[in-house]
Design a protein around this motif. Sequence first.
Motif, PDB file in Angstrom:
ATOM      1  N   GLN A   1      94.816 -49.975  30.221  1.00  0.00           N
ATOM      2  CA  GLN A   1      96.038 -49.321  30.702  1.00  0.00           C
ATOM      3  C   GLN A   1      96.210 -49.497  32.215  1.00  0.00           C
ATOM      4  OE1 GLN A   1      97.231 -46.509  32.466  1.00  0.00           O
ATOM      5  NE2 GLN A   1      99.263 -46.635  31.568  1.00  0.00           N
ATOM      6  N   PHE A   2      95.142 -49.318  32.967  1.00  0.00           N
ATOM      7  CA  PHE A   2      95.230 -49.415  34.422  1.00  0.00           C
ATOM      8  C   PHE A   2      95.538 -50.831  34.893  1.00  0.00           C
ATOM      9  CE2 PHE A   2      93.125 -45.256  34.735  1.00  0.00           C
ATOM     10  CZ  PHE A   2      93.793 -44.721  35.837  1.00  0.00           C
ATOM     11  N   CYS A   3      95.106 -51.831  34.123  1.00  0.00           N
ATOM     12  CA  CYS A   3      95.264 -53.219  34.568  1.00  0.00           C
ATOM     13  C   CYS A   3      96.561 -53.878  34.111  1.00  0.00           C
ATOM     14  CB  CYS A   3      94.074 -54.054  34.114  1.00  0.00           C
ATOM     15  SG  CYS A   3      92.545 -53.585  34.953  1.00  0.00           S
ATOM     16  N   GLN A   4      97.376 -53.160  33.370  1.00  0.00           N
ATOM     17  CA  GLN A   4      98.670 -53.710  32.983  1.00  0.00           C
ATOM     18  C   GLN A   4      99.617 -53.729  34.181  1.00  0.00           C
ATOM     19  OE1 GLN A   4      99.520 -54.927  29.688  1.00  0.00           O
ATOM     20  NE2 GLN A   4      97.296 -54.861  29.867  1.00  0.00           N
ATOM     21  N   THR A   5     100.263 -54.864  34.393  1.00  0.00           N
ATOM     22  CA  THR A   5     101.222 -54.945  35.500  1.00  0.00           C
ATOM     23  C   THR A   5     102.421 -54.055  35.242  1.00  0.00           C
ATOM     24  OG1 THR A   5     102.274 -56.874  34.461  1.00  0.00           O
ATOM     25  CG2 THR A   5     100.555 -57.291  36.111  1.00  0.00           C
ATOM     26  N   THR A   6     102.609 -53.669  33.983  1.00  0.00           N
ATOM     27  CA  THR A   6     103.722 -52.777  33.618  1.00  0.00           C
ATOM     28  C   THR A   6     103.235 -51.366  33.313  1.00  0.00           C
ATOM     29  OG1 THR A   6     103.527 -53.509  31.308  1.00  0.00           O
ATOM     30  CG2 THR A   6     105.114 -54.674  32.706  1.00  0.00           C
ATOM     31  N   ALA A   7     102.063 -51.003  33.818  1.00  0.00           N
ATOM     32  CA  ALA A   7     101.489 -49.686  33.512  1.00  0.00           C
ATOM     33  C   ALA A   7     102.350 -48.542  34.030  1.00  0.00           C
ATOM     34  CB  ALA A   7     100.087 -49.577  34.094  1.00  0.00           C
ATOM     35  N   LYS A   8     103.099 -48.816  35.096  1.00  0.00           N
ATOM     36  CA  LYS A   8     104.003 -47.814  35.651  1.00  0.00           C
ATOM     37  C   LYS A   8     105.355 -48.452  35.902  1.00  0.00           C
ATOM     38  CE  LYS A   8     100.478 -45.240  38.288  1.00  0.00           C
ATOM     39  NZ  LYS A   8     100.057 -44.852  39.671  1.00  0.00           N
ATOM     40  N   THR A   9     106.402 -47.679  35.658  1.00  0.00           N
ATOM     41  CA  THR A   9     107.729 -48.080  36.100  1.00  0.00           C
ATOM     42  C   THR A   9     108.100 -47.142  37.247  1.00  0.00           C
ATOM     43  OG1 THR A   9     108.985 -46.558  34.679  1.00  0.00           O
ATOM     44  CG2 THR A   9     108.284 -48.654  33.698  1.00  0.00           C
ATOM     45  N   THR A  10     109.308 -47.241  37.726  1.00  0.00           N
ATOM     46  CA  THR A  10     109.722 -46.341  38.809  1.00  0.00           C
ATOM     47  C   THR A  10     109.802 -44.901  38.334  1.00  0.00           C
ATOM     48  OG1 THR A  10     112.034 -46.836  38.289  1.00  0.00           O
ATOM     49  CG2 THR A  10     110.994 -48.116  40.054  1.00  0.00           C
ATOM     50  N   GLU A  11     109.844 -44.696  36.997  1.00  0.00           N
ATOM     51  CA  GLU A  11     110.019 -43.335  36.489  1.00  0.00           C
ATOM     52  C   GLU A  11     109.011 -42.918  35.423  1.00  0.00           C
ATOM     53  OE1 GLU A  11     113.821 -41.722  35.492  1.00  0.00           O
ATOM     54  OE2 GLU A  11     114.899 -43.258  36.597  1.00  0.00           O
ATOM     55  N   ALA A  12     108.148 -43.817  34.990  1.00  0.00           N
ATOM     56  CA  ALA A  12     107.310 -43.470  33.839  1.00  0.00           C
ATOM     57  C   ALA A  12     105.957 -44.166  33.864  1.00  0.00           C
ATOM     58  CB  ALA A  12     108.052 -43.832  32.547  1.00  0.00           C
ATOM     59  N   PHE A  13     105.037 -43.580  33.082  1.00  0.00           N
ATOM     60  CA  PHE A  13     103.785 -44.255  32.745  1.00  0.00           C
ATOM     61  C   PHE A  13     104.021 -44.979  31.422  1.00  0.00           C
ATOM     62  CE2 PHE A  13     102.298 -40.417  35.039  1.00  0.00           C
ATOM     63  CZ  PHE A  13     101.582 -41.013  36.059  1.00  0.00           C
ATOM     64  N   VAL A  14     103.510 -46.175  31.287  1.00  0.00           N
ATOM     65  CA  VAL A  14     103.680 -46.934  30.053  1.00  0.00           C
ATOM     66  C   VAL A  14     102.367 -46.896  29.288  1.00  0.00           C
ATOM     67  CG1 VAL A  14     104.284 -49.149  29.036  1.00  0.00           C
ATOM     68  CG2 VAL A  14     105.400 -48.405  31.155  1.00  0.00           C
ATOM     69  N   GLY A  15     102.384 -46.271  28.119  1.00  0.00           N
ATOM     70  CA  GLY A  15     101.157 -46.016  27.381  1.00  0.00           C
ATOM     71  C   GLY A  15     100.559 -44.684  27.818  1.00  0.00           C
ATOM     72  N   PHE A  16      99.584 -44.200  27.066  1.00  0.00           N
ATOM     73  CA  PHE A  16      98.917 -42.932  27.411  1.00  0.00           C
ATOM     74  C   PHE A  16      98.404 -43.006  28.842  1.00  0.00           C
ATOM     75  CE2 PHE A  16      94.832 -40.523  27.540  1.00  0.00           C
ATOM     76  CZ  PHE A  16      95.378 -39.248  27.474  1.00  0.00           C
ATOM     77  N   PRO A  17      98.797 -42.045  29.689  1.00  0.00           N
ATOM     78  CA  PRO A  17      98.478 -42.156  31.130  1.00  0.00           C
ATOM     79  C   PRO A  17      97.038 -41.821  31.524  1.00  0.00           C
ATOM     80  CG  PRO A  17     100.341 -40.651  30.698  1.00  0.00           C
ATOM     81  CD  PRO A  17      99.655 -40.904  29.411  1.00  0.00           C
ATOM     82  N   SER A  18      96.098 -42.039  30.635  1.00  0.00           N
ATOM     83  CA  SER A  18      94.664 -41.847  30.936  1.00  0.00           C
ATOM     84  C   SER A  18      94.350 -40.456  31.480  1.00  0.00           C
ATOM     85  CB  SER A  18      94.171 -42.930  31.915  1.00  0.00           C
ATOM     86  OG  SER A  18      94.231 -44.199  31.325  1.00  0.00           O
ATOM     87  N   TYR A  19      94.932 -39.443  30.857  1.00  0.00           N
ATOM     88  CA  TYR A  19      94.602 -38.062  31.226  1.00  0.00           C
ATOM     89  C   TYR A  19      93.337 -37.629  30.487  1.00  0.00           C
ATOM     90  CZ  TYR A  19      99.421 -37.585  33.043  1.00  0.00           C
ATOM     91  OH  TYR A  19     100.594 -37.732  33.737  1.00  0.00           O
TER      92      TYR A  19
END
Length: 216
Positions: free
Chosen positions: A95-113
């Motif tokens: 999740q952390f290494c995805q270039t699309t892991a974050k957008t300007t408004e969201a986390f993409v995929g479970f945000p590793s909480y």
Amino acid sequence: MYALLYALFKRQDFALFAKLNWLAILIDATDGTLARAVDIKKVVPTYDGALLDNIIDYQTFAVLPALAVIVFEIVPGSALQFIVAAMVLLSAAYQFCQTTAKTTEAFVGFPSYWNIVVFYIYYLECSMPVAVAVFTACAVLSFIPIHFIYPTRTIAFFNLNIIGAVIWATLMLFPTFFPKSQYARPALYASFVYAAYYLLVSLYLDSLRRIEERKA
């Protein structure tokens, strides 16, 4: 480092571990806002704060919880503990290494909480099947590009997102810092309201996003 040395390895003290992680969540919730407030990219243009953020977040939200699964026996049996810990580390690494892991408004995929997952499973004394099911579900969600709300950035329901996050953090103070208080257990249960809100609003906004993408 303090969590590693004292909460995990020297004292094996979950109460201390929880307190340090609560503070880490507070810092994580505010560091980006502070960096943007001072326009850090212009102040120090050669410094990649996003890279530092990912390094620290992986340590805080993946490595520490993975170790906690083993040290505090969040699930029984050493083999199962290592499987769950590996699941946490590998899904978070993806999740952390995805270039699309974050957008300007969201986390993409479970945000590793993952530390929050560990909190709830430990405090609620979940059975082994429930604990494994929760860990597995969150790990799987790391690979599914659902857009989860980013409380300090998501424009839709912004005020509710922020107010809810503040209330959630306040409620979690009781089981974390005052576990013997009569309000600890009710506060823990009440905190699920925001967790449910977070999930439902994320799914709702993600469905709207997908509809818009299909129209385009």
